[in-house]
Design a protein around this motif. Structure first.
Motif, short mmCIF file in Angstrom:
data_model
loop_
_atom_site.label_atom_id
_atom_site.label_comp_id
_atom_site.label_asym_id
_atom_site.label_seq_id
_atom_site.Cartn_x
_atom_site.Cartn_y
_atom_site.Cartn_z
N UNK A 13 41.86 110.02 -23.73
CA UNK A 13 40.94 111.13 -23.96
C UNK A 13 39.64 110.88 -23.21
N UNK A 14 39.14 111.91 -22.53
CA UNK A 14 37.91 111.75 -21.75
C UNK A 14 36.71 111.50 -22.67
N UNK A 15 35.81 110.61 -22.21
CA UNK A 15 34.62 110.26 -22.97
C UNK A 15 33.49 111.25 -22.66
N UNK A 16 32.31 110.97 -23.22
CA UNK A 16 31.18 111.86 -23.05
C UNK A 16 30.77 111.99 -21.59
N UNK A 17 31.05 110.96 -20.79
CA UNK A 17 30.72 111.01 -19.37
C UNK A 17 31.88 111.56 -18.53
#
Length: 259
Positions: free
Chosen positions: A200-204
């Motif tokens: 899952x993609x992080x905040x960045x």
């Protein structure tokens, strides 16, 4: 056959030469007694008719020839070296352009099976290299030539080696996007999931896969939020091999959404 006649030799073989084509009455006599009387269709060229005699009545077996090409279902590439077999009869191997295989199948991806009794027969196609799934087909063979072109499905490509796969998820305006679920999937020949890896993609916007098997994957990216802001993303043939593969995923705004 009409006015023509032949006598079987000590091995049971008989031969008629230079006879006219058409429908003829065939009679088979043993010690002056008619054991079989039937109509047969005489065709041009060589024809093989086996006569079977038992205690009650006789019968005639007609024969078929099966030939065709074998190709990759995805790419259409001709496939040499495929073993083609009808149970109980000698197998052949689809040929290559460079060399024959001793059975007359020298053209790449082409195969020929001769002298197979007519009727329903099960034909198997096997890749000895293991790169393609075995294929089995039941064919209703008619006398003479039968053309059966076959496609074979490649197996998912994986190795025992592992690699890393990383990337970044962006929106349509180059904004970094979090909470996008990235899945890497392998499918078998029936389109059932063979293996799945998820990140899952992080905040960045970054996502990362560590030590996944090298191979060819289908990649999907899906917004995990509710309601969703981005449309699903799909990409075939993502090849992961030695080293770390980097990929940038560009998401599109979902219909009616305002990310």
């Amino acid at each position: 056959l009409g006015s023509d006649q032949a006598t079987s030799n000590v091995n049971g073989y008989y031969t008629f030469s230079d006879i006219s084509t058409g429908t003829k009455n065939m009679k088979v006599m043993v010690n002056g007694v008619v054991r079989l009387s039937t109509l047969v269709e005489i065709k041009e060229g060589f024809q093989n008719l086996n006569i079977n005699l038992d205690d009650q009545q006789g019968s005639i077996t007609t024969f078929a020839k099966i030939e065709g090409t074998i190709t990759d279902v995805k790419t259409g590439a001709l496939l040499p070296g495929i073993i083609v077999n009808v149970s109980g009869y000698p197998a052949v191997v689809s040929g290559s352009e460079d060399s024959g295989d001793g059975t007359g199948n020298s053209i790449k991806g082409f195969y020929t099976l001769n002298n197979i009794p007519t009727g329903q027969r099960t034909v198997t196609f096997i890749d000895p290299s293991g790169n393609y799934y075995d294929y089995t087909k039941t064919i209703d063979l008619s006398e003479g030539e039968n053309v059966e072109d076959i496609t074979m499905t490649p197996k998912p490509y994986t190795t025992n080696e592992t690699s890393n796969f990383a990337g970044i998820v962006k929106g349509p305006n180059e904004e970094l996007v979090k909470d996008i679920v990235i899945r890497l999937r392998l499918f078998d020949s029936d389109l059932n999931v063979y293996n799945t890896y998820e990140s899952t993609s992080e905040v960045d916007g970054w996502f990362n896969f560590i030590d996944i098997p090298q191979g060819d994957y289908i990649l999907t990216a899906q917004d995990s939020r509710n309601p969703v802001s981005y449309s699903d993303y799909y990409k075939e043939d993502v090849s992961i091999d030695d080293g770390t593969l980097y990929m940038s995923i560009q998401m599109e705004t979902a219909s009616g959404a305002n990310p």
